[in-house]
Design an enzyme around this catalytic site. Structure first.
Site, PDB file in Angstrom:
ATOM      1  CB  ALA A  17      -0.923  -0.008   1.211  1.00 13.46           C
ATOM      2  CD  GLU A  50       1.916 -15.315  -2.851  1.00 15.54           C
ATOM      3  OE1 GLU A  50       0.995 -16.164  -2.852  1.00 15.54           O
ATOM      4  OE2 GLU A  50       3.079 -15.594  -2.575  1.00 15.54           O
ATOM      5  CB  ALA A  51      -4.144 -13.320  -6.425  1.00 17.57           C
ATOM      6  CE  LYS A  79      -7.034 -13.800  -9.966  1.00 14.49           C
ATOM      7  NZ  LYS A  79      -7.170 -13.090  -8.689  1.00 14.49           N
ATOM      8  CD  GLU A 343     -13.984 -13.340  -6.547  1.00 18.40           C
ATOM      9  OE1 GLU A 343     -13.196 -13.011  -7.432  1.00 18.40           O
ATOM     10  OE2 GLU A 343     -14.828 -14.240  -6.677  1.00 18.40           O
ATOM     11  CB  THR A 345     -10.927  -6.884  -3.607  1.00 22.72           C
ATOM     12  OG1 THR A 345     -11.114  -7.583  -2.372  1.00 22.72           O
ATOM     13  CG2 THR A 345     -11.866  -7.435  -4.645  1.00 22.72           C
TER      14      THR A 345
HETATM   15  C1  FAD Z   1      -3.889 -13.720   4.319  1.00 13.37           C
HETATM   16  C2  FAD Z   1      -3.881 -12.562   3.386  1.00 13.37           C
HETATM   17  C3  FAD Z   1      -3.866 -12.778   2.001  1.00 13.37           C
HETATM   18  C4  FAD Z   1      -3.899 -11.694   1.125  1.00 13.37           C
HETATM   19  N1  FAD Z   1      -3.944 -11.918  -0.225  1.00 13.37           N
HETATM   20  C5  FAD Z   1      -4.118 -10.871  -1.067  1.00 13.37           C
HETATM   21  C6  FAD Z   1      -4.229 -11.046  -2.467  1.00 13.37           C
HETATM   22  O1  FAD Z   1      -4.116 -12.154  -2.988  1.00 13.37           O
HETATM   23  N2  FAD Z   1      -4.422  -9.957  -3.236  1.00 13.37           N
HETATM   24  C7  FAD Z   1      -4.527  -8.701  -2.721  1.00 13.37           C
HETATM   25  O2  FAD Z   1      -4.768  -7.732  -3.460  1.00 13.37           O
HETATM   26  N3  FAD Z   1      -4.366  -8.499  -1.410  1.00 13.37           N
HETATM   27  C8  FAD Z   1      -4.175  -9.545  -0.574  1.00 13.37           C
HETATM   28  N4  FAD Z   1      -4.024  -9.320   0.765  1.00 13.37           N
HETATM   29  C9  FAD Z   1      -3.949  -7.951   1.235  1.00 13.37           C
HETATM   30  C10 FAD Z   1      -2.571  -7.406   0.930  1.00 13.37           C
HETATM   31  O3  FAD Z   1      -1.596  -8.208   1.544  1.00 13.37           O
HETATM   32  C11 FAD Z   1      -2.459  -5.995   1.459  1.00 13.37           C
HETATM   33  O4  FAD Z   1      -3.540  -5.221   1.015  1.00 13.37           O
HETATM   34  C12 FAD Z   1      -1.207  -5.354   0.927  1.00 13.37           C
HETATM   35  O5  FAD Z   1      -0.085  -6.143   1.170  1.00 13.37           O
HETATM   36  C13 FAD Z   1      -1.000  -4.026   1.562  1.00 13.37           C
HETATM   37  O6  FAD Z   1      -0.632  -4.144   2.905  1.00 13.37           O
HETATM   38  P1  FAD Z   1      -0.216  -2.822   3.643  1.00 13.37           P
HETATM   39  O7  FAD Z   1       0.852  -2.182   2.870  1.00 13.37           O
HETATM   40  O8  FAD Z   1      -1.462  -2.057   3.895  1.00 13.37           O
HETATM   41  O9  FAD Z   1       0.310  -3.327   5.060  1.00 13.37           O
HETATM   42  P2  FAD Z   1       1.712  -4.013   5.477  1.00 13.37           P
HETATM   43  O10 FAD Z   1       2.246  -4.885   4.413  1.00 13.37           O
HETATM   44  O11 FAD Z   1       1.466  -4.604   6.825  1.00 13.37           O
HETATM   45  O12 FAD Z   1       2.715  -2.812   5.625  1.00 13.37           O
HETATM   46  C14 FAD Z   1       2.704  -1.973   6.749  1.00 13.37           C
HETATM   47  C15 FAD Z   1       3.923  -1.083   6.718  1.00 13.37           C
HETATM   48  O13 FAD Z   1       3.839  -0.176   7.790  1.00 13.37           O
HETATM   49  C16 FAD Z   1       5.081  -0.146   8.462  1.00 13.37           C
HETATM   50  N5  FAD Z   1       4.868   0.216   9.849  1.00 13.37           N
HETATM   51  C17 FAD Z   1       3.955  -0.281  10.711  1.00 13.37           C
HETATM   52  N6  FAD Z   1       4.084   0.293  11.925  1.00 13.37           N
HETATM   53  C18 FAD Z   1       5.094   1.180  11.811  1.00 13.37           C
HETATM   54  C19 FAD Z   1       5.729   2.066  12.714  1.00 13.37           C
HETATM   55  N7  FAD Z   1       5.364   2.148  13.999  1.00 13.37           N
HETATM   56  N8  FAD Z   1       6.744   2.825  12.266  1.00 13.37           N
HETATM   57  C20 FAD Z   1       7.165   2.756  10.973  1.00 13.37           C
HETATM   58  N9  FAD Z   1       6.605   1.929  10.081  1.00 13.37           N
HETATM   59  C21 FAD Z   1       5.595   1.147  10.503  1.00 13.37           C
HETATM   60  C22 FAD Z   1       5.633  -1.552   8.299  1.00 13.37           C
HETATM   61  O14 FAD Z   1       7.022  -1.592   8.504  1.00 13.37           O
HETATM   62  C23 FAD Z   1       5.234  -1.821   6.855  1.00 13.37           C
HETATM   63  O15 FAD Z   1       6.216  -1.249   5.999  1.00 13.37           O
HETATM   64  C24 FAD Z   1      -3.943 -10.380   1.642  1.00 13.37           C
HETATM   65  C25 FAD Z   1      -3.898 -10.172   3.016  1.00 13.37           C
HETATM   66  C26 FAD Z   1      -3.878 -11.239   3.888  1.00 13.37           C
HETATM   67  C27 FAD Z   1      -3.847 -10.984   5.360  1.00 13.37           C
END
Ligand code: FAD
Length: 505
Positions: A17, A50-51, A79, A343, A345
């Site tokens: 994200a 991953e998807a 895909k 899905e 998303t």
């Molecule tokens: C089981 C599972 C399967 C998934 N499969 C899919 C899929 O197939 N397709 C899809 O589109 N999405 C999928 N997702 C969702 C997808 O993984 C996330 O939407 C995507 O990886 C984005 O995550 P994020 O960046 O929001 O959070 P994270 O990857 O958790 O990143 C959080 C970031 O914030 C930082 N951070 C946190 N706290 C602090 C702090 N105090 N100080 C400094 N930095 C901090 C961390 O270091 C990290 O860099 C899945 C999720 C799960 C749980």
């Protein structure tokens, strides 16, 4: 009036994200404002995801990425949809294929002609009219915009990739100097006296990071949006009951399927995602109905190839942030909510959140009307995706485990109940506003989950029986011929975006 333009924007989080947001904003707004991204190697990222769905291709275009180069870097594959196994009945499968099915005649959607054909001699299944489905069934893939010499749309695709590498790839493609990366752990969020807007972040070690606008991409913890601003979380576990996942990679092997597999288990479901270098696997489950040990045993028993490590546990609460945008802070990614990955998303919701932010880009005051509008549109988008996911659980005929019995019996949101009933009675489906999933997506899941329409659109009766048979057979012939021209998926990947072979020792 002074200049209230936002000059410095701070993103917290370097997961998919955070880097996707940074790349998109840098491209759209780069020279006009300074962007800082704070991430903590010590905390790390969620490491799954991953998807994807076809809308991700817009990211590539907007960022000017070369698709083959990107796929090589992220060990990606193509895909064509999601195969859903055992959700309706044990032993039954269907595909939610991307793209169109058949083609409409005049104003009447294709599926009404197909509905009318049911029970006729020689009638074929719905998916025989989808090029994506035909290609998926044969493990074939190529880029094809239209079916040659026909009015049919071609292949619609998305990617499977290594999420970590995708984030790194995006990072490398941001123009130098536009995004300042700050390694550090945020330990406090300082709010302005009076209006409670975020003023700065305090990092471990004492440094501060000030900004005019903050984007919370800190993952499930929602460090800014929840930790500091208490935006609140709406819990959807009564509709989407899975709350844990175990993820494990296994060796690559077998056919390189151009689709994600989602296979229902006793209290959840298991994904299988083919990458070039490994297969991604995970078991998403409801901890009220299955223990972690049993969930791990089910996962490992259903791998096609040898596990490359121990399953990694993840916990989540399905739902959405009550206000994804509060004061001068916007949450994206897991910080904004999570509806589970059935899905695929989540990454798309980041992308559409950034689009919405760009359309409504504020000044430092963050007009509350703008904030409300963003939150209203976000809620609309999330709730439609939520309903689409609930459909996979609700419309089950399984009664073999307490989990599936509970899913089949649950109360569902009225909008979804109305959609299902309308389809059951009339065969009609209508996309609401600009919701994510189009009619063809709803159609495949409704039919795949065995919601049988009682009738078809009266305009589909305009054709004679003979014309109807001819029309459907013609579509099938075009689809079949086009699919037969496609190369095997693994060959296409190797030729266009395969990773270089390891050097000889
Ligand atoms: C089981 C599972 C399967 C998934 N499969 C899919 C899929 O197939 N397709 C899809 O589109 N999405 C999928 N997702 C969702 C997808 O993984 C996330 O939407 C995507 O990886 C984005 O995550 P994020 O960046 O929001 O959070 P994270 O990857 O958790 O990143 C959080 C970031 O914030 C930082 N951070 C946190 N706290 C602090 C702090 N105090 N100080 C400094 N930095 C901090 C961390 O270091 C990290 O860099 C899945 C999720 C799960 C749980």
């Amino acid at each position: 009036m002074g200049d209230a333009r936002i000059r410095r924007l701070v993103i917290v989080g370097g997961g998919t994200a955070g880097w996707l947001t940074a790349a998109l904003l840098a491209r759209a707004l780069g020279p006009q404002l300074r962007i800082a991204l704070v991430e903590s190697a010590e905390i790390g990222t969620v490491g799954v995801g991953e998807a994807t769905i076809p809308q991700i291709l817009h990211v590539n275009r907007f960022l000017g990425l070369d698709e083959d180069d990107m796929l090589r870097a992220v060990h990606g594959t193509f895909k064509l949809g999601v195969q859903l196994n055992d959700f309706t009945r044990v032993g039954e499968s269907y595909l939610h294929a991307f793209g169109d099915l058949g083609l409409p005649l005049g104003l009447t959607p294709f599926h009404h002609y197909w509905l009318r054909s049911r029970g006729r001699p020689g009638a074929a299944g719905l998916w025989a009219h989808s090029l994506n489905a035909a290609a998926a069934a044969a493990n074939r893939f190529a880029r094809m915009d239209t079916v040659p010499n026909s009015p049919l749309d071609g292949i619609r695709y998305a990617y499977h990739f290594d999420a970590l590498r995708y984030g790194q790839y995006l990072r490398r493609h941001i123009a130098p100097g536009v995004v300042e990366r700050i390694e550090g752990k945020v330990v406090d969020v300082r709010l302005r006296a009076g209006d409670g807007y975020i003023e700065s972040l305090l990092l471990e070690g004492g440094a501060t990071v000030a900004g005019d606008f903050f984007i919370d991409c800190s993952g499930f913890r929602g460090l800014l949006i929840e930790g500091a601003l208490k935006a609140g979380y709406e819990n959807w576990q009564h509709w989407l009951p899975c709350d844990r996942a175990l993820a494990v990679a296994s060796a690559p092997g077998g056919a390189m399927r151009p689709y994600t597999q989602a296979s229902a288990r006793s209290a959840g479901w298991q994904w299988r995602i083919p990458l070039q270098t490994r297969t991604g696997n995970g078991h998403v489950y409801c901890s009220r109905f299955v223990s972690d040990d049993e969930a791990a045993a089910q996962l490992l028993a259903n791998l096609e190839t040898e596990a490359l490590g121990d399953p990694r546990p993840l916990r989540f609460v399905t739902g959405m942030r009550k206000q994804a945008w509060s004061r001068n802070c916007l949450a994206l990614g897991l910080a904004a909510g999570f509806m589970e990955p059935l899905e695929s998303t989540s990454i798309h919701l980041v992308q559409s959140g950034v689009n919405r932010l760009l359309a409504m880009f504020p000044d430092r005051h963050c007009d509350p009307m703008l904030v409300d509008e963003y939150n209203r549109q976000t809620r609309f988008e999330y709730e439609r995706v939520r309903d689409f996911l609930i459909l996979h659980y609700k419309a089950t005929e399984r009664s073999d485990t307490p989990f599936w019995r509970q899913c089949g019996a649950m109360e569902i949101p009225p909008g979804l109940a109305r959609r299902i009933e309308l389809f059951r009675r009339t065969g009609m489906i209508f996309r609401e506003g600009d919701e994510l999933f189009a009619e063809t997506g709803w159609l495949q899941v409704l039919l795949g989950q065995r919601i049988e329409p009682a009738r078809h659109h009266p305009l589909a009766d305009a054709l004679s029986d003979q014309q109807l048979d001819h029309f459907l057979a013609n579509v099938r012939t075009l689809v079949g011929r086009a699919a037969a021209t496609l190369p095997p998926h693994h060959e296409f990947v190797a030729r266009h975006c395969g990773m270089p072979a390891p050097a000889e020792a």
